[in-house]
Design an enzyme around this catalytic site. Structure first.
Site, PDB file in Angstrom:
ATOM      1  N   ASP A  17     -26.509  19.446   5.690  1.00  0.00           N
ATOM      2  CA  ASP A  17     -25.316  20.081   5.130  1.00  0.00           C
ATOM      3  C   ASP A  17     -25.173  19.577   3.696  1.00  0.00           C
ATOM      4  O   ASP A  17     -25.088  18.358   3.475  1.00  0.00           O
ATOM      5  CB  ASP A  17     -24.120  19.658   5.982  1.00  0.00           C
ATOM      6  CG  ASP A  17     -22.808  20.236   5.513  1.00  0.00           C
ATOM      7  OD1 ASP A  17     -22.713  20.706   4.360  1.00  0.00           O
ATOM      8  OD2 ASP A  17     -21.854  20.192   6.298  1.00  0.00           O
ATOM      9  N   ILE A  18     -25.121  20.487   2.744  1.00  0.00           N
ATOM     10  CA  ILE A  18     -25.095  20.057   1.339  1.00  0.00           C
ATOM     11  C   ILE A  18     -23.816  19.297   1.002  1.00  0.00           C
ATOM     12  O   ILE A  18     -23.809  18.477   0.087  1.00  0.00           O
ATOM     13  CB  ILE A  18     -25.333  21.257   0.395  1.00  0.00           C
ATOM     14  CG1 ILE A  18     -25.876  20.762  -0.940  1.00  0.00           C
ATOM     15  CG2 ILE A  18     -24.080  22.100   0.239  1.00  0.00           C
ATOM     16  CD1 ILE A  18     -26.521  21.834  -1.785  1.00  0.00           C
ATOM     17  N   ASN A  31     -20.084  33.204  -6.094  1.00  0.00           N
ATOM     18  CA  ASN A  31     -20.094  34.608  -6.511  1.00  0.00           C
ATOM     19  C   ASN A  31     -19.424  34.689  -7.880  1.00  0.00           C
ATOM     20  O   ASN A  31     -18.821  33.716  -8.325  1.00  0.00           O
ATOM     21  CB  ASN A  31     -19.462  35.510  -5.446  1.00  0.00           C
ATOM     22  CG  ASN A  31     -18.060  35.089  -5.133  1.00  0.00           C
ATOM     23  OD1 ASN A  31     -17.212  35.035  -6.024  1.00  0.00           O
ATOM     24  ND2 ASN A  31     -17.787  34.747  -3.885  1.00  0.00           N
ATOM     25  N   GLY A  39     -20.092  31.108   3.731  1.00  0.00           N
ATOM     26  CA  GLY A  39     -21.348  30.372   3.611  1.00  0.00           C
ATOM     27  C   GLY A  39     -21.170  29.022   2.941  1.00  0.00           C
ATOM     28  O   GLY A  39     -20.175  28.323   3.126  1.00  0.00           O
ATOM     29  N   VAL A  40     -22.145  28.691   2.122  1.00  0.00           N
ATOM     30  CA  VAL A  40     -22.148  27.373   1.495  1.00  0.00           C
ATOM     31  C   VAL A  40     -20.983  27.229   0.510  1.00  0.00           C
ATOM     32  O   VAL A  40     -20.407  26.141   0.365  1.00  0.00           O
ATOM     33  CB  VAL A  40     -23.534  27.095   0.851  1.00  0.00           C
ATOM     34  CG1 VAL A  40     -23.791  27.960  -0.364  1.00  0.00           C
ATOM     35  CG2 VAL A  40     -23.698  25.625   0.531  1.00  0.00           C
ATOM     36  N   ASP A  41     -20.607  28.316  -0.124  1.00  0.00           N
ATOM     37  CA  ASP A  41     -19.474  28.332  -1.066  1.00  0.00           C
ATOM     38  C   ASP A  41     -18.190  27.921  -0.339  1.00  0.00           C
ATOM     39  O   ASP A  41     -17.442  27.037  -0.805  1.00  0.00           O
ATOM     40  CB  ASP A  41     -19.363  29.761  -1.623  1.00  0.00           C
ATOM     41  CG  ASP A  41     -18.495  29.870  -2.850  1.00  0.00           C
ATOM     42  OD1 ASP A  41     -18.061  28.836  -3.380  1.00  0.00           O
ATOM     43  OD2 ASP A  41     -18.256  31.017  -3.283  1.00  0.00           O
ATOM     44  N   THR A 129     -30.090  33.573  -0.021  1.00  0.00           N
ATOM     45  CA  THR A 129     -30.757  33.969   1.231  1.00  0.00           C
ATOM     46  C   THR A 129     -29.808  34.117   2.417  1.00  0.00           C
ATOM     47  O   THR A 129     -30.255  34.344   3.544  1.00  0.00           O
ATOM     48  CB  THR A 129     -31.872  32.976   1.603  1.00  0.00           C
ATOM     49  OG1 THR A 129     -31.305  31.692   1.855  1.00  0.00           O
ATOM     50  CG2 THR A 129     -32.906  32.875   0.495  1.00  0.00           C
TER      51      THR A 129
HETATM   52  P1  ADP Z   1     -25.656  33.667  -0.838  1.00  0.00           P
HETATM   53  O1  ADP Z   1     -24.416  34.515  -0.992  1.00  0.00           O
HETATM   54  O2  ADP Z   1     -26.179  33.159  -2.175  1.00  0.00           O
HETATM   55  O3  ADP Z   1     -26.700  34.332  -0.003  1.00  0.00           O
HETATM   56  P2  ADP Z   1     -24.783  31.996   1.412  1.00  0.00           P
HETATM   57  O4  ADP Z   1     -23.842  30.849   1.367  1.00  0.00           O
HETATM   58  O5  ADP Z   1     -24.395  33.201   2.198  1.00  0.00           O
HETATM   59  O6  ADP Z   1     -25.141  32.338  -0.124  1.00  0.00           O
HETATM   60  O7  ADP Z   1     -26.183  31.481   1.986  1.00  0.00           O
HETATM   61  C1  ADP Z   1     -27.068  30.682   1.258  1.00  0.00           C
HETATM   62  C2  ADP Z   1     -27.685  29.655   2.183  1.00  0.00           C
HETATM   63  O8  ADP Z   1     -26.768  28.583   2.379  1.00  0.00           O
HETATM   64  C3  ADP Z   1     -28.026  30.167   3.585  1.00  0.00           C
HETATM   65  O9  ADP Z   1     -29.373  29.829   3.849  1.00  0.00           O
HETATM   66  C4  ADP Z   1     -27.091  29.370   4.501  1.00  0.00           C
HETATM   67  O10 ADP Z   1     -27.723  29.061   5.742  1.00  0.00           O
HETATM   68  C5  ADP Z   1     -26.883  28.125   3.689  1.00  0.00           C
HETATM   69  N1  ADP Z   1     -25.695  27.289   4.006  1.00  0.00           N
HETATM   70  C6  ADP Z   1     -24.524  27.628   4.587  1.00  0.00           C
HETATM   71  N2  ADP Z   1     -23.728  26.554   4.679  1.00  0.00           N
HETATM   72  C7  ADP Z   1     -24.402  25.492   4.158  1.00  0.00           C
HETATM   73  C8  ADP Z   1     -24.152  24.107   3.963  1.00  0.00           C
HETATM   74  N3  ADP Z   1     -22.985  23.544   4.347  1.00  0.00           N
HETATM   75  N4  ADP Z   1     -25.124  23.338   3.383  1.00  0.00           N
HETATM   76  C9  ADP Z   1     -26.292  23.866   2.986  1.00  0.00           C
HETATM   77  N5  ADP Z   1     -26.594  25.168   3.136  1.00  0.00           N
HETATM   78  C10 ADP Z   1     -25.670  25.974   3.706  1.00  0.00           C
END
Ligand code: ADP
Length: 180
Positions: A17-18, A31, A39-41, A129
């Site tokens: 987890d980042i 975005n 997601g990660v955001d 992705t």
């Molecule tokens: P984008 O809109 O750029 O595609 P997303 O957040 O939907 O961004 O997905 C980008 C990647 O981040 C995906 O591979 C997802 O599995 C990953 N992701 C989601 N949550 C976390 C997290 N807490 N730490 C690291 N990677 C994450």
């Protein structure tokens, strides 16, 4: 393969987890509004707390929405990192809308902004992705080749790519093996 030397620095692939990474800067796959999302955001803003979004609002009010491939930096609130670099990856549109070059720009510009702020350890998620739909094997090749080419240009110790899903780590590690 999960590690590769690039100049004096190491490129490392990890699963996790980042938001828990103890590095100088983590990169957010944001975005253009910089107002958070899923997601990660979503995870970064949830864990980091409201100060990150306040700084993002100030940036957007001064400079407007963030164009695809560009990067800006804020502090990291309650995250263990010192900074968050916000970048916008391309939305996948089938491959003929300059997606590859825009994804490379997102990695290159994020690394530059972090290095300008004297960051020596930087962690990236797999940009574009998830919700943005970029095919992951293709994205992995671009992410890795761009970072390996750019890392020697900066004063870095480690660049980490943090893959949330175990399968994604396997895809990135296969891609790293295939890069000569
Ligand atoms: P984008 O809109 O750029 O595609 P997303 O957040 O939907 O961004 O997905 C980008 C990647 O981040 C995906 O591979 C997802 O599995 C990953 N992701 C989601 N949550 C976390 C997290 N807490 N730490 C690291 N990677 C994450």
């Amino acid at each position: 393969m999960t590690e590769r030397q690039a100049g004096k620095a190491i490129l490392r692939l990890v699963q996790g987890d980042i938001t828990t990474q103890k590095v100088d800067a983590i990169v957010n796959a944001a975005n253009p509004s910089l107002m958070g999302g899923g997601g990660v955001d979503g995870a970064i803003h949830r864990v980091g707390g409201p100060t990150i979004k306040e700084e993002c609002k100030t940036i957007v009010s001064r400079k407007g929405r963030l164009p695809t491939g560009e990067a800006v930096i804020t502090s990291a609130g309650r995250l263990p990192a010192r900074f968050v670099v916000h970048t916008v990856g391309p939305v996948w549109q089938g491959g003929n809308a300059n997606e590859d070059a825009l994804l490379a720009n997102a990695y290159r510009n994020s690394l530059s902004v972090a290095a300008e702020h004297k960051c020596r350890t930087v962690a990236f998620p797999s940009i574009s992705t998830g919700a943005y739909g970029f095919p992951i094997a293709r994205a992995a090749r671009i992410a890795l080749s761009t970072l390996l080419a750019e890392m020697p240009r900066h004063d870095l110790d480690e660049v980490r790519i943090v893959l949330f899903m175990p399968d994604d780590l396997r895809i990135y590690s296969t891609a790293l093996e295939q890069i000569g």
